[in-house]
Design a protein around this motif. Structure first.
Motif, PDB file in Angstrom:
ATOM      1  N   ARG A  29      40.895 -17.056 -89.593  1.00 22.91           N
ATOM      2  CA  ARG A  29      40.614 -17.876 -90.420  1.00 22.91           C
ATOM      3  C   ARG A  29      41.463 -17.426 -91.925  1.00 22.91           C
ATOM      4  O   ARG A  29      42.283 -18.655 -92.825  1.00 22.91           O
ATOM      5  CB  ARG A  29      39.176 -17.675 -90.099  1.00 22.91           C
ATOM      6  CG  ARG A  29      38.604 -19.208 -91.831  1.00 22.91           C
ATOM      7  CD  ARG A  29      37.013 -19.325 -91.135  1.00 22.91           C
ATOM      8  NE  ARG A  29      36.872 -19.787 -93.016  1.00 22.91           N
ATOM      9  CZ  ARG A  29      34.551 -19.275 -93.319  1.00 22.91           C
ATOM     10  NH1 ARG A  29      34.940 -19.169 -92.991  1.00 22.91           N
ATOM     11  NH2 ARG A  29      35.550 -20.513 -94.496  1.00 22.91           N
ATOM     12  N   TYR A  41      44.311 -18.283-102.034  1.00 24.10           N
ATOM     13  CA  TYR A  41      42.524 -18.203-101.372  1.00 24.10           C
ATOM     14  C   TYR A  41      41.584 -17.354-101.805  1.00 24.10           C
ATOM     15  O   TYR A  41      40.827 -17.362-102.135  1.00 24.10           O
ATOM     16  CB  TYR A  41      42.492 -18.707 -99.617  1.00 24.10           C
ATOM     17  CG  TYR A  41      41.646 -19.700 -99.380  1.00 24.10           C
ATOM     18  CD1 TYR A  41      41.301 -20.554 -99.202  1.00 24.10           C
ATOM     19  CD2 TYR A  41      40.421 -18.626 -99.200  1.00 24.10           C
ATOM     20  CE1 TYR A  41      40.289 -21.465 -98.577  1.00 24.10           C
ATOM     21  CE2 TYR A  41      39.124 -18.879 -98.574  1.00 24.10           C
ATOM     22  CZ  TYR A  41      39.521 -20.470 -98.834  1.00 24.10           C
ATOM     23  OH  TYR A  41      37.950 -21.330 -97.824  1.00 24.10           O
ATOM     24  N   TYR A  42      42.322 -15.734-101.962  1.00 30.30           N
ATOM     25  CA  TYR A  42      41.985 -14.728-101.163  1.00 30.30           C
ATOM     26  C   TYR A  42      41.609 -13.961-102.913  1.00 30.30           C
ATOM     27  O   TYR A  42      41.470 -12.837-103.275  1.00 30.30           O
ATOM     28  CB  TYR A  42      40.999 -13.708 -99.822  1.00 30.30           C
ATOM     29  CG  TYR A  42      41.311 -14.507 -98.881  1.00 30.30           C
ATOM     30  CD1 TYR A  42      39.810 -14.900 -98.307  1.00 30.30           C
ATOM     31  CD2 TYR A  42      41.935 -15.257 -97.974  1.00 30.30           C
ATOM     32  CE1 TYR A  42      39.119 -15.010 -97.293  1.00 30.30           C
ATOM     33  CE2 TYR A  42      41.536 -15.602 -96.877  1.00 30.30           C
ATOM     34  CZ  TYR A  42      40.260 -15.885 -96.772  1.00 30.30           C
ATOM     35  OH  TYR A  42      39.898 -16.431 -95.739  1.00 30.30           O
ATOM     36  N   THR A  89      46.930 -21.616 -98.696  1.00 30.34           N
ATOM     37  CA  THR A  89      46.602 -21.739 -99.581  1.00 30.34           C
ATOM     38  C   THR A  89      46.956 -20.006-100.065  1.00 30.34           C
ATOM     39  O   THR A  89      45.857 -19.081-100.402  1.00 30.34           O
ATOM     40  CB  THR A  89      45.665 -22.022-100.549  1.00 30.34           C
ATOM     41  OG1 THR A  89      45.300 -23.409 -99.758  1.00 30.34           O
ATOM     42  CG2 THR A  89      45.307 -21.811-101.872  1.00 30.34           C
ATOM     43  N   ARG A 137      44.844 -18.245 -91.689  1.00 28.70           N
ATOM     44  CA  ARG A 137      45.797 -20.077 -92.104  1.00 28.70           C
ATOM     45  C   ARG A 137      45.174 -20.131 -93.469  1.00 28.70           C
ATOM     46  O   ARG A 137      46.029 -21.068 -93.356  1.00 28.70           O
ATOM     47  CB  ARG A 137      43.976 -20.444 -91.145  1.00 28.70           C
ATOM     48  CG  ARG A 137      44.835 -20.753 -89.493  1.00 28.70           C
ATOM     49  CD  ARG A 137      43.927 -22.375 -88.920  1.00 28.70           C
ATOM     50  NE  ARG A 137      42.385 -21.676 -88.857  1.00 28.70           N
ATOM     51  CZ  ARG A 137      41.585 -21.436 -88.249  1.00 28.70           C
ATOM     52  NH1 ARG A 137      42.594 -20.606 -86.615  1.00 28.70           N
ATOM     53  NH2 ARG A 137      40.150 -21.121 -88.187  1.00 28.70           N
ATOM     54  N   ASN A 138      44.406 -20.013 -94.323  1.00 27.78           N
ATOM     55  CA  ASN A 138      43.695 -19.887 -94.903  1.00 27.78           C
ATOM     56  C   ASN A 138      44.588 -19.330 -96.489  1.00 27.78           C
ATOM     57  O   ASN A 138      45.511 -20.455 -97.088  1.00 27.78           O
ATOM     58  CB  ASN A 138      42.333 -19.497 -95.812  1.00 27.78           C
ATOM     59  CG  ASN A 138      41.055 -19.905 -95.102  1.00 27.78           C
ATOM     60  OD1 ASN A 138      41.658 -21.204 -94.971  1.00 27.78           O
ATOM     61  ND2 ASN A 138      40.431 -19.328 -95.195  1.00 27.78           N
ATOM     62  N   HIS A 150      35.123 -13.533 -93.369  1.00 24.49           N
ATOM     63  CA  HIS A 150      36.342 -14.243 -91.939  1.00 24.49           C
ATOM     64  C   HIS A 150      36.497 -13.921 -91.184  1.00 24.49           C
ATOM     65  O   HIS A 150      36.820 -12.320 -91.398  1.00 24.49           O
ATOM     66  CB  HIS A 150      37.151 -14.972 -92.948  1.00 24.49           C
ATOM     67  CG  HIS A 150      36.546 -16.125 -94.104  1.00 24.49           C
ATOM     68  ND1 HIS A 150      37.146 -16.722 -95.262  1.00 24.49           N
ATOM     69  CD2 HIS A 150      34.945 -16.623 -94.756  1.00 24.49           C
ATOM     70  CE1 HIS A 150      36.328 -17.744 -96.176  1.00 24.49           C
ATOM     71  NE2 HIS A 150      35.405 -17.358 -95.394  1.00 24.49           N
TER      72      HIS A 150
END
Lengths: 177, 563
Positions: free
Chosen positions: B163, B174-175, B171, B166-167, B159
């Protein structure tokens, strides 16, 4: 080298082995005979000054003749404890384990030697006395002599086996000619 | 003719300054191919990583940086001691470099060792805008080697960094693929009792952290010198040679645990400064840190350089071999470390009465796991094997151990080879609490993020002591620009000198700084997304030799008139 001399050297080395407790280390010093034997000052053909810095020698190459007796004047001009030890790479590797023990037990602390610790009984009458005739271990500013008779051709280095120092390149070559 | 003559005379007058070197860098859009995915990125001289810049101590360098991007850029010379206007941080050192513009950096090289450079604009650095710097010393080095390689690591994510940010904002987990599962909850419950497990989970929730937050960015491909594990960067050697490996961690977010199975490594330099040599089997490199090691492969065989991420979610791999194409086995990833209650020892407002103190948790008697098949031991509230390191919280789940059971480098092993400064008492102590709210992905210092914070003011000539108190669950590599960070490892004048200091969760770490560089500087967590979220301060050094800034610009007119 005469057989008689060789016997003397062998005895000297074995005494030193016992004192230092190298018996546990798979005979690293057993190869000592290859590097030569302690010499007498009166037999020394010449004197070589070896300066020890952090972490290298000056000079890094010395030339000797087979059978020659050399008086080394070893001076520690660095800020850390250093060793001058004549031997084969295998001998140095075996001795590095002993030196690591000295550091782990606080006998060598950066720029200081803890003599009480070095003399402490480690069991079986062994101590960390660093008294092999082929080497000296010096604090910064100190100077000592090693008189050594080189036996003959072979892969001989002078080296500092304080942990990390040999690996970082604190060794010198002995060239026979 | 006259001008040439004057210039010639000028040259003769200035030999004491040393020789001058001119270097050119372009900042370009590049394509980065990991073998698994291809990604648009930013590089130097059309490549990522950019070139190795080789300088010599005493040299006066001019570096022409041409911005071929359609956005602003900058280059920061990480770890270099230089005038603050040359430090390359937009808004602090200079305005930045506009699209199409060439900016010339000029500074004297006053140090030696391994360093790196990277963009300090937006997310260009995690997009690939970095390279390495090797500075040869004026005199001889306190070690010897037959050949050398730069080993520059990064964590390439499919990504784009915008991005990712933002993720993370929306959240934060997220990762984070290693979150505890419901199944683990029940295995914890069967082991620790239902109520204790619920309490522990509530505590983690209360901290707005998730227990598996060792890494908040997973799913990357570890790269070495621009090559993925598959692409396998290879350094050649002849058996018996001593090889100097200059490890640089240019990752956005990833700490790596590095080992070379079959070889002992002798660490001789950390962050560009010589350290007393330490033999190790493995070491952890923080983001932005560098370590130089010497290895001596004696056998005619290949060796794998294996860099496992601290959270065990990925790895980088390279090879040392006598010939191109030879390979050695690549180890598998070890079980992931899990944070323990000890790692949140620094959290304020923790109900220690309910939870038991961090130490109590650590001393919890070991249980018999033999009859619990499939139990994940790493979820235990203590570090496995009781490993300890003074730079980790007691009982921390993060304490690293060597894969072969041997020696793992600790900060406590780092001793300066030669002290750079006289030891003296610091004039004062400045406390910096490293703070954050994982749920909102905000990161800050003393609870205040960069845009709301006053600068830290230091006085030229003073020595200050920084006290880092990590109140978060993540490791933060703190990087002070322009002045050295003298890490307190308890060795007095032998304390090592660094540019980046890792502060582990639940720990307090001290470093001292001789304030010897006038101007204004950046001071921040080097994890890209933490820095972007506000874990950043401006440092202003007040006072200083007034002549220093004026002298360099006045010199030409004094000497050469119209030159």
């Amino acid at each position: 080298m005469s057989p008689a001399k060789f016997a003397v050297a062998a005895v000297a080395m074995s005494i030193s082995l016992t004192a230092f407790g190298a018996g546990t280390h798979g005979g690293g010093h057993g190869h000592s005979a290859k590097s030569g034997e302690p010499g007498k000052a009166s037999e020394a053909s010449r004197s070589i000054t070896v300066e020890m810095y952090d972490n290298y020698y000056e000079p890094e190459i010395i030339e000797v003749k087979p059978g020659e007796t050399v008086r080394f004047v070893v001076q520690n001009k660095g800020q850390l404890v250093h060793e001058f030890n004549i031997g084969t790479p295998d001998m140095h590797e075996a001795h590095q384990k002993e030196m690591r023990m000295m550091v782990e037990h606080g006998a060598i602390q950066g720029g200081k030697l803890n003599h009480d610790m070095m003399e402490m009984d480690m069991g079986n009458g062994q101590s960390m006395n660093h008294d092999d005739p082929n080497s000296v271990l010096l604090e910064p500013g100190d100077s000592q002599e090693v008189i050594w008779t080189f036996s003959g051709k072979g892969n001989i280095e002078f080296a500092c086996n304080v942990p990390g120092h040999y690996q970082a390149g604190m060794y010198g070559e002995v060239n026979f000619n | 003719m006259k001008k040439t003559l004057v210039a010639g005379t000028l040259g003769l007058l200035l030999p004491a300054i040393g020789f001058a070197g001119e270097y050119n860098l372009t900042v370009d859009r590049v394509e980065i191919d990991t073998g698994e995915f291809v990604k648009q990125g930013v590089g130097y001289n059309r490549k990522s990583p950019g070139p190795v810049l080789r300088f010599k101590e005493g040299e006066e360098v001019s570096i022409n940086v041409t911005n071929n991007l359609d956005e602003m850029t900058s280059i920061h010379w990480h770890g270099l001691i230089l005038p603050f206007e040359q430090d390359g941080v937009p808004g602090i050192s200079f305005p930045g470099i506009k699209p199409g513009e060439t900016f010339t950096y000029k500074f004297p090289i006053t140090q030696s060792g391994t360093y790196w450079f990277h963009s300090h604009s937006g997310f260009q650095e995690p997009e690939g805008a970095f390279g390495s710097i090797i500075i040869e010393p004026e005199g001889r080095e306190p070690f010897r080697y037959d050949r050398e390689y730069v080993v520059q690591l990064t964590d390439k994510h499919p990504h784009s960094s915008d991005r990712v940010m933002r993720n993370l904002k929306v959240t934060p987990d997220y990762y984070n693929r290693k979150q505890q599962t419901l199944g683990e909850f029940f295995s914890d419950a069967s082991e620790n009792g239902f109520l204790n497990t619920v309490k522990a989970r509530l505590a983690w929730g209360g901290m707005r952290m998730m227990q598996a937050d060792v890494e908040d960015l997973q799913g990357f491909t570890g790269m070495i010198n621009g090559k993925s594990p598959k692409q396998n960067w290879t350094g050649l050697f002849e058996p018996g040679e001593r090889i100097r490996l200059r490890f640089i961690n240019s990752s956005a977010m990833t700490y790596f645990d590095i080992r070379i199975p079959g070889l002992e490594m002798t660490v001789v330099q950390a962050d560009g400064n010589n350290v007393q040599p330490v033999n190790v089997d493995e070491f952890r490199i923080g983001v932005a840190e560098t370590y130089d090691v010497i290895v001596r492969p004696k056998d005619e065989q290949a060796y794998t350089i294996f860099a496992e991420s601290m959270g065990r979610s990925g790895y980088a791999r390279a090879t040392l071999a006598p010939e191109e194409g030879m390979e050695a086995p690549v180890p598998g990833l070890r079980e992931p470390a899990r944070l323990t209650m000890a790692d949140m020892g620094g959290m304020p407002g923790m109900e220690h009465g309910d939870m038991g103190s961090a130490n109590e948790m650590a001393e919890m008697p070991d249980m018999d796991h033999s009859n619990m098949k499939g139990m994940d031991h790493s979820t235990m509230m203590m570090s496995e094997g009781g490993a300890s390191d003074p730079f980790y919280a007691k009982g921390s789940g993060l304490v690293p151990t060597a894969a072969n059971g041997g020696k793992f480098l600790s900060y406590a092993d780092l001793k300066a080879q030669k002290p750079l400064y006289e030891e003296r008492e610091p004039a004062r102590e400045i406390e910096l609490r490293l703070t954050g709210n994982m749920e909102r992905y905000t990161w800050s210092i003393n609870g205040v993020k960069y845009e709301d914070a006053d600068p830290i003011r230091l006085k030229y000539g003073e020595r200050v002591r920084f006290k880092f108190v990590n109140e978060t669950m993540m490791t933060h590599p703190m990087h002070l620009h322009g002045m050295w960070s003298i890490l307190d490892v308890g060795a007095g004048q032998w304390n090592p000198i660094k540019h980046t200091v890792s502060v582990q969760p639940g720990t307090t770490v001290y470093m001292e700084t001789e304030v010897d560089a006038p101007g204004q500087w950046a001071f921040h967590c080097h994890l890209t997304y933490h820095m972007a979220a506000g874990m950043f301060r401006k440092v202003i050094v007040e006072g200083g030799p007034e002549s220093t800034q004026a002298a360099s610009s006045e010199q030409p007119s004094e000497v050469g008139g119209d030159v």
